[in-house]
Design an enzyme around this catalytic site. Structure first.
Site, PDB file in Angstrom:
ATOM      1  N   GLY A  11       0.832  -1.214   0.000  1.00  0.00           N
ATOM      2  CA  GLY A  11       0.000   0.000   0.000  1.00  0.00           C
ATOM      3  C   GLY A  11       0.863   1.259   0.000  1.00  0.00           C
ATOM      4  CB  ALA A  85      -2.604  -4.848   6.317  1.00  0.00           C
ATOM      5  CB  THR A 129      -7.700   6.385  11.192  1.00  0.00           C
ATOM      6  OG1 THR A 129      -8.496   7.335  10.476  1.00  0.00           O
ATOM      7  CG2 THR A 129      -8.639   5.331  11.728  1.00  0.00           C
ATOM      8  CD  GLU A 131     -13.051   8.994   9.042  1.00  0.00           C
ATOM      9  OE1 GLU A 131     -14.188   8.697   9.432  1.00  0.00           O
ATOM     10  OE2 GLU A 131     -12.797  10.073   8.487  1.00  0.00           O
ATOM     11  CE1 TYR A 153      -9.487   2.285   8.111  1.00  0.00           C
ATOM     12  CE2 TYR A 153     -10.204   4.562   8.348  1.00  0.00           C
ATOM     13  CZ  TYR A 153      -9.190   3.629   8.273  1.00  0.00           C
ATOM     14  OH  TYR A 153      -7.888   4.043   8.352  1.00  0.00           O
ATOM     15  CE  LYS A 157      -7.035   0.995  10.636  1.00  0.00           C
ATOM     16  NZ  LYS A 157      -5.644   0.528  10.724  1.00  0.00           N
ATOM     17  CG  HIS A 183      -1.319   9.695   5.639  1.00  0.00           C
ATOM     18  ND1 HIS A 183      -2.310   9.406   6.552  1.00  0.00           N
ATOM     19  CD2 HIS A 183      -0.739   8.519   5.342  1.00  0.00           C
ATOM     20  CE1 HIS A 183      -2.324   8.124   6.794  1.00  0.00           C
ATOM     21  NE2 HIS A 183      -1.386   7.542   6.065  1.00  0.00           N
TER      22      HIS A 183
HETATM   23  O1  F7E Z   1     -12.438  11.688   1.394  1.00  0.00           O
HETATM   24  C1  F7E Z   1     -14.900  14.245   0.292  1.00  0.00           C
HETATM   25  C2  F7E Z   1     -15.354  13.188   1.280  1.00  0.00           C
HETATM   26  O2  F7E Z   1     -12.221   9.339   0.582  1.00  0.00           O
HETATM   27  C3  F7E Z   1     -11.999  12.962   1.829  1.00  0.00           C
HETATM   28  C4  F7E Z   1      -8.531   7.345   4.403  1.00  0.00           C
HETATM   29  O3  F7E Z   1      -7.128   7.251   4.290  1.00  0.00           O
HETATM   30  O4  F7E Z   1      -8.387   9.425   5.552  1.00  0.00           O
HETATM   31  C5  F7E Z   1      -8.978   8.791   4.431  1.00  0.00           C
HETATM   32  O5  F7E Z   1     -10.386   8.813   4.512  1.00  0.00           O
HETATM   33  C6  F7E Z   1     -13.133  13.958   1.796  1.00  0.00           C
HETATM   34  C7  F7E Z   1     -14.417  13.482   2.454  1.00  0.00           C
HETATM   35  O6  F7E Z   1     -10.730  10.190   2.459  1.00  0.00           O
HETATM   36  C8  F7E Z   1     -15.467  13.014  -3.076  1.00  0.00           C
HETATM   37  O7  F7E Z   1     -16.731  13.386   1.605  1.00  0.00           O
HETATM   38  C9  F7E Z   1     -15.894  14.829  -1.938  1.00  0.00           C
HETATM   39  O8  F7E Z   1     -14.925  14.568   3.206  1.00  0.00           O
HETATM   40  O9  F7E Z   1     -10.315  10.949   0.196  1.00  0.00           O
HETATM   41  P1  F7E Z   1     -11.415  10.488   1.066  1.00  0.00           P
HETATM   42  P2  F7E Z   1     -11.335   9.963   3.932  1.00  0.00           P
HETATM   43  O10 F7E Z   1     -12.705   9.463   3.899  1.00  0.00           O
HETATM   44  O11 F7E Z   1     -11.138  11.221   4.702  1.00  0.00           O
HETATM   45  C10 F7E Z   1      -8.680   8.857   6.850  1.00  0.00           C
HETATM   46  C11 F7E Z   1      -7.898   9.605   7.883  1.00  0.00           C
HETATM   47  C12 F7E Z   1      -8.456   7.383   6.860  1.00  0.00           C
HETATM   48  O12 F7E Z   1      -8.003   6.820   7.854  1.00  0.00           O
HETATM   49  C13 F7E Z   1      -8.961   6.636   5.681  1.00  0.00           C
HETATM   50  O13 F7E Z   1      -8.449   5.334   5.633  1.00  0.00           O
HETATM   51  O14 F7E Z   1     -13.468  14.213   0.428  1.00  0.00           O
HETATM   52  N1  F7E Z   1     -15.237  13.965  -1.097  1.00  0.00           N
HETATM   53  N2  F7E Z   1     -16.046  14.275  -3.152  1.00  0.00           N
HETATM   54  C14 F7E Z   1     -14.961  12.832  -1.772  1.00  0.00           C
HETATM   55  N3  F7E Z   1     -14.325  11.704  -1.393  1.00  0.00           N
HETATM   56  C15 F7E Z   1     -14.173  10.719  -2.326  1.00  0.00           C
HETATM   57  N4  F7E Z   1     -13.515   9.577  -1.988  1.00  0.00           N
HETATM   58  N5  F7E Z   1     -14.679  10.863  -3.626  1.00  0.00           N
HETATM   59  C16 F7E Z   1     -15.330  11.996  -4.034  1.00  0.00           C
HETATM   60  O15 F7E Z   1     -15.750  12.116  -5.196  1.00  0.00           O
END
Ligand code: F7E
Length: 327
Positions: A11, A85, A129, A131, A153, A157, A183
């Site tokens: 990863g 992982a 995380t 989260e 998730y 965690k 990150h």
């Molecule tokens: O979303 C917004 C979405 O999926 C970031 C993982 O590494 O960080 C990561 O999780 C933001 C959110 O990351 C889209 O609503 C808008 O507010 O890139 P993401 P995540 O959910 O924050 C945490 C710390 C972890 O531990 C996780 O494993 O972006 N957003 N539009 C979108 N997000 C996605 N994926 N796609 C869109 O079209």
């Protein structure tokens, strides 16, 4: 020579951590799924130089293969284990999250039990995380923020975190937890919003036209640079006591800021290329997840080095180079 075991070595974080530890003179072992290893051999992992993995000892053991895990750990006296992982997509519906919850918790428990049995002196890093805070009461969050996960998730965690804490408190193991905020890097998988945007900016600039569909453009996150964050993981395990640390930049940006940084880097106006689609919206996003890294800076001396804009530009440049080379 110190021996380290990394779960999830194929990863994003596994890659940068392996590179960092090899540079420090470690003997690096990595766990990966058989398919991950096949991808390395066939050079199918996007942008991953196979040379790096040739310098590591790779083991095709799934984390749900308890006897395989026991066998591997019983044979090698690891000094450090980095448990990275996990199924990690926050946007997964809670009702679909059975595998995520089951696998993430069981793998952490398997590993801790095997290490405690064979090498209780091995230091254990757990990839926590932001989260786990999920819906925080205030911002920025420090290590004292109450946990309130709101995704499968995040729940998995948090359970892993409590397992780790119990092995630390009841069995005296050196277990350190990094509570990492988002990150990113050119090795980020495309389902995450940063990479989705940098790939689109690169593709649209090369093709001269195109659109991308995103969810909430006002959603804000604390985005740091993955190579900085793997330094934090190592520092946490090499601190004088096993503790939990928030790893973050403390700076919030919106998804719209991401679009601006990526598209302007290739001379485009993002508003002409971005559409919103409710399918990519998350159910609730209240007080944003923004971390206070005061403790890790004070106690360990860790600081992020790469600002948001520079990180986004590096990602776009890497995507341009990859697409221009026909990959
Ligand atoms: O979303 C917004 C979405 O999926 C970031 C993982 O590494 O960080 C990561 O999780 C933001 C959110 O990351 C889209 O609503 C808008 O507010 O890139 P993401 P995540 O959910 O924050 C945490 C710390 C972890 O531990 C996780 O494993 O972006 N957003 N539009 C979108 N997000 C996605 N994926 N796609 C869109 O079209």
């Amino acid at each position: 020579m110190k021996k380290a075991l990394i779960t999830g070595i194929t990863g994003q974080d596994g890659f940068y951590l392996a590179e960092y530890l090899l540079g420090l003179g470690y003997e690096v072992h990595g766990l990966a799924r058989q398919t991950g290893l096949e991808h390395i051999k066939s050079n199918l992992l996007q942008d991953v130089p196979p040379e790096l993995y040739q310098r590591c000892h790779l083991h095709a053991v799934n984390l749900d293969n308890f006897p395989g895990l026991y066998r591997l750990i019983s044979r090698t006296p690891f000094d450090e284990c980095y448990h990275l992982a996990a199924s990690s997509f926050v946007g997964e519906r809670l009702a679909d999250g059975y595998q995520t919850i089951q696998n993430n918790i069981a793998s952490t428990h398997y590993l801790l039990a095997a290490i405690q049995e064979f090498h209780p002196g091995c230091r254990f890093y757990f990839a926590g995380t932001s989260e786990m805070f999920g819906r925080p009461g205030h911002t920025p969050q420090s290590e004292d923020e109450p946990f309130m996960p709101r995704s499968a998730y995040g729940i998995s965690k948090l359970a892993g975190y409590h397992l780790v804490r119990n092995y630390r408190e009841s069995h005296g193991m050196f277990c350190g937890v990094g509570i990492l905020y988002n990150h990113e890097s050119p090795r980020r998988r495309p389902e995450f919003v940063t990479r989705k945007i940098t790939m689109a900016a690169a593709r649209i600039s090369l093709e001269g036209r195109g659109k991308i569909q995103l969810g909430n453009l006002e959603a804000r996150r604390d985005w740091g640079y993955a190579p900085d964050y793997v330094r934090a993981m190592h520092a946490i395990l090499n601190h004088d006591k096993p503790e939990d640390f928030v790893v973050a930049t403390g700076v919030l940006h919106s998804v719209a800021d991401l679009c601006e940084a990526a598209f302007s880097h290739v001379g485009l106006d993002w508003k002409a290329h971005v559409e919103t689609n409710p399918a990519f919206y998350r159910t609730e996003e209240g007080i944003p997840l923004c971390g206070s890294a005061e403790k890790i800076e004070r106690e360990v001396g860790w600081k992020p080095t790469t600002p948001f804009q520079e990180m986004v530009h590096r990602m776009v440049d890497a995507d341009l180079a990859r697409l221009s080379a026909g990959r």
